[in-house]
Design a protein around this motif. Structure first.
Motif, PDB file in Angstrom:
ATOM      1  N   UNK A 125       0.856  -1.187   0.000  1.00 17.30           N
ATOM      2  CA  UNK A 125       0.000   0.000   0.000  1.00 17.30           C
ATOM      3  C   UNK A 125       0.892   1.237   0.000  1.00 17.30           C
ATOM      4  N   UNK A 126       0.683   2.154  -0.970  1.00 13.61           N
ATOM      5  CA  UNK A 126       1.538   3.348  -1.012  1.00 13.61           C
ATOM      6  C   UNK A 126       1.493   4.089   0.322  1.00 13.61           C
ATOM      7  N   UNK A 127       2.666   4.554   0.787  1.00 12.61           N
ATOM      8  CA  UNK A 127       2.715   5.161   2.115  1.00 12.61           C
ATOM      9  C   UNK A 127       1.885   6.441   2.175  1.00 12.61           C
ATOM     10  N   UNK A 128       1.705   7.098   1.033  1.00 15.27           N
ATOM     11  CA  UNK A 128       0.893   8.317   1.042  1.00 15.27           C
ATOM     12  C   UNK A 128      -0.575   7.963   1.308  1.00 15.27           C
ATOM     13  N   UNK A 129      -1.010   6.781   0.847  1.00 15.11           N
ATOM     14  CA  UNK A 129      -2.383   6.339   1.108  1.00 15.11           C
ATOM     15  C   UNK A 129      -2.546   6.026   2.595  1.00 15.11           C
ATOM     16  N   UNK A 130      -1.504   5.459   3.195  1.00 14.16           N
ATOM     17  CA  UNK A 130      -1.541   5.215   4.640  1.00 14.16           C
ATOM     18  C   UNK A 130      -1.711   6.544   5.374  1.00 14.16           C
ATOM     19  N   UNK A 132      -3.265   9.211   4.233  1.00 11.80           N
ATOM     20  CA  UNK A 132      -4.662   9.629   4.075  1.00 11.80           C
ATOM     21  C   UNK A 132      -5.562   8.823   5.019  1.00 11.80           C
ATOM     22  N   UNK A 133      -5.274   7.534   5.174  1.00 14.32           N
ATOM     23  CA  UNK A 133      -6.052   6.674   6.067  1.00 14.32           C
ATOM     24  C   UNK A 133      -5.973   7.178   7.507  1.00 14.32           C
ATOM     25  N   UNK A 135      -5.105  10.081   8.500  1.00 18.40           N
ATOM     26  CA  UNK A 135      -5.730  11.403   8.535  1.00 18.40           C
ATOM     27  C   UNK A 135      -7.231  11.245   8.800  1.00 18.40           C
ATOM     28  N   UNK A 136      -7.865  10.336   8.067  1.00 16.38           N
ATOM     29  CA  UNK A 136      -9.309  10.144   8.222  1.00 16.38           C
ATOM     30  C   UNK A 136      -9.683   9.579   9.578  1.00 16.38           C
ATOM     31  N   UNK A 137      -8.836   8.680  10.105  1.00 23.26           N
ATOM     32  CA  UNK A 137      -9.192   8.001  11.352  1.00 23.26           C
ATOM     33  C   UNK A 137      -8.877   8.866  12.574  1.00 23.26           C
ATOM     34  N   UNK A 155       2.343   1.155  10.594  1.00 21.15           N
ATOM     35  CA  UNK A 155       1.727   0.361   9.523  1.00 21.15           C
ATOM     36  C   UNK A 155       2.758   0.046   8.442  1.00 21.15           C
ATOM     37  N   UNK A 223       0.225  14.335   6.398  1.00 27.11           N
ATOM     38  CA  UNK A 223      -1.121  14.710   6.806  1.00 27.11           C
ATOM     39  C   UNK A 223      -1.343  14.517   8.297  1.00 27.11           C
TER      40      UNK A 223
END
Lengths: 295, 320
Positions: A125-130, A132-133, A135-137, A155, A223
């Protein structure tokens, strides 16, 4: 080939061409390996040359100077990186080791295979997506914090630790497991008193490699811990400065002084990461040899 | 795995139900379960944040080139293009180099050199991407601008790839930085693959009179071609997902066009560039939409690679 007196002496046009093509391709393969090493050397040397002039005691012991003033250091970023990487390590080492134990000692083969694939996918999973995840949580509604950033880093680190630990656990000779059982020890006791101590070198290596990776990660921090004070923060509920983010922000600045800071910070980070990488590698060779001797 | 099976049958039933065993099995199982939960949670949370944008723009998001906070219109077309171009060229450079390094380390290098050279190549992967990006923007970028790009433009300017004005940031530096990041990963997998080719096959080919290169080309490479494909897919996933080094070197202007000298932006680097905050809620959601696309792409790539590896393992198990 024509029948000559000494067949080994036959040199046809075709065989000469084949030999030449072979030499050319081998030369190209060798050149590729040399190219990779040359690129490594160029990067390391240019970071060292550009970073060294800005490194002095102030760089480690002072916080960044206010805007439009010169001097200052990156003390807050160094402290921030140490705290956040440290917390991420405290989270990911136990989790990673437990996953590896489950896979090697308890899980039925198809389950272990499934977990292994899940670990690979998580590592992919791209670390930038982690970022964003997390950030949302954790950030939405609560604000940025070092805790959020550490969870993001962990993660990234857990799959590394779990996979490397599992490899070492699989190297532990089965005679040790059987010996433990034969003495009447439960499986849990065998794991804790026999298997883990045998594999501890490998776990340390896995941890070092993962810490080196985590300390250099920028994307999970963007983020989660990017709006921070210009001073040392030790409250983990607040955002902290970090070395990677300092490099990232200053590398895109037009100011020469900022770029200088970026180079020096990069030198500190790279030196730390490469030294950890080398130690990790040396240790892993030693552990492997030790376990093989125990067989 | 096999060690587990060997010891399993010997256990009497009472020993299996021992409290300590159950506890350790439970705790480790819970840790393993966390991996699955986090994966699903990531997919859920990222999509949930993107939901506003997904329901507003639908799939049209993929074909729209807008990114405008004032009119609140967002689309990913140019970013998908940027991701495709950078990944393609990074792989184009990295794959031959990686296979060559794999062959060198496995077949050609003197034994004493294999360890150290392999370690140095892998050390390249240890350099943090933000440091590589810093080097890319301040050292490699200007070098390309002053020396490489004018040369390419003068001699091959009629090829659309080499048209345009040289610049220190743009697609070319981004592709090269990605190449540097992928090579250590793909080459170390290739090396393992070539090491796994049975030596009697290699020796057989050499005994039949092949040169070393002919042996590699006709025996070693075909034997592990599936594994090489998996390695390339993993490299692709890495290239698509890299946000930091790319955003430092690519310039950040979303654009579709063939010139490698011009500025562009990718899915991942656009997300990274927006970290300082979005102007509208829909923009935040659109950033999450980008992350969703990236997540889908990376999941697809990693699962494909895992399936290929599994099929190879099965086949090898069947023939042995």
């Amino acid at each position: 080939m024509s029948a000559e007196a000494n067949p080994l002496a036959v040199v046809t046009k075709r065989s000469r061409r084949r030999k030449r093509v072979g030499i050319l391709m081998e030369a190209l393969a060798t050149a590729a390996a040399i190219l990779a090493i040359v690129v490594l050397a160029i990067v390391v040397i240019s970071v060292a040359r550009k970073g060294l002039p800005a490194i002095n005691a102030d760089f480690f012991t002072k916080n960044p100077a206010p805007v439009f003033q010169t001097g200052g250091g990156i003390k807050n970023a160094i402290v921030g990186t140490l705290i956040m990487t440290g917390m991420a390590t405290l989270i990911s080492v136990p989790v990673g080791v437990l996953i590896a134990i489950f896979n090697t000692e308890f899980a039925p083969p198809p389950v272990a295979e499934g977990i292994r694939i899940a670990l690979n996918v998580l590592a992919g999973v791209p670390t930038i997506v982690i970022g964003i995840f997390i950030f949302g949580v954790l950030v939405v509604g609560h604000g940025q914090s070092a805790i959020a950033a550490s969870l993001g880093l962990s993660i990234v680190m857990v799959p590394l630790i779990a996979r490397a630990t599992e490899e070492v656990l699989l190297l532990v000779p089965s005679t040790l497991r059987e010996g433990g059982m034969a003495l009447g020890a439960t499986r849990a006791r065998t794991v804790i008193t026999v298997i883990l101590p045998t594999a501890v070198g490998g776990i340390v290596t896995a941890t070092i490699v993962a810490v080196a990776r985590g300390a250099g990660e920028t994307a999970p921090l963007l983020f989660t811990s990017s709006i921070f004070a210009n001073s040392v923060v030790t409250d983990v509920h607040q955002a902290m400065a970090s070395i990677p983010l300092t490099i990232f922000v200053d590398s895109e600045s037009p100011s020469v002084a900022d770029q200088q800071t970026a180079w020096a910070a990069a030198l500190v980070l790279m030196a730390g990461v490469l030294i950890m990488g080398i130690i990790g590698r040396a240790l892993s060779l030693r552990t492997r040899r030790q376990i093989e001797r125990a067989r | 795995m096999s060690t587990r099976a060997e010891t399993d049958f010997a256990l009497p039933k009472r020993a299996r139900l021992h409290f300590g065993d159950l506890a350790l099995r439970g705790i480790t199982g819970a840790a393993a379960l966390t991996v699955l939960i986090v994966l699903i949670w990531i997919a859920y949370k990222v999509t949930q944040q993107a939901w506003d944008a997904i329901s507003t723009f639908g799939l049209g998001f993929l074909t729209s080139s807008q990114w405008n906070a004032v009119t609140n219109q967002f689309g990913a077309r140019d970013l998908i293009w940027g991701t495709a171009v950078t990944s393609f060229f990074a792989l184009l450079f990295a794959v031959p180099i990686s296979i060559a390094i794999g062959l060198f380390l496995s077949e050609l290098a003197p034994r004493r050199l294999r360890g150290p050279v392999g370690a140095l190549v892998e050390l390249l992967a240890a350099i943090p991407s933000v440091v590589l990006g810093l080097w890319g923007i301040l050292v490699m970028g200007p070098f390309l601008e002053q020396h490489v790009e004018p040369f390419l433009n003068d001699h091959f300017g009629w090829i659309p790839l080499f048209s345009g004005t040289p610049s220190n940031v743009g697609l070319l530096p981004a592709c090269l930085v990605l190449t540097i990041m992928i090579v250590p990963i793909v080459s170390s997998i290739c090396r393992e693959l070539f090491d796994s080719v049975p030596s009697d096959l290699k020796a057989g080919s050499l005994a039949l009179g092949s040169t070393r290169w002919e042996m590699m080309r006709s025996v070693a490479i075909p034997q592990v071609s599936g594994g090489i494909v998996a390695a390339v897919i993993l490299g692709l996933a890495r290239a698509m997902g890299e946000a930091i080094a790319v955003s430092q070197t690519i310039g950040g202007t979303a654009r579709t066009g063939w010139s490698l000298f011009g500025s562009a932006d990718t899915l991942a680097s656009r997300i990274a560039n927006q970290y300082q905050g979005a102007a509208t809620a829909l923009q935040t959601s659109s950033i999450a939409y980008l992350a969703t696309i990236l997540l889908v792409l990376s999941l697809a790539a990693n699962l494909t690679a895992a399936l290929i590896v599994r099929r190879i393992r099965r086949r090898m198990g069947a023939t042995r």
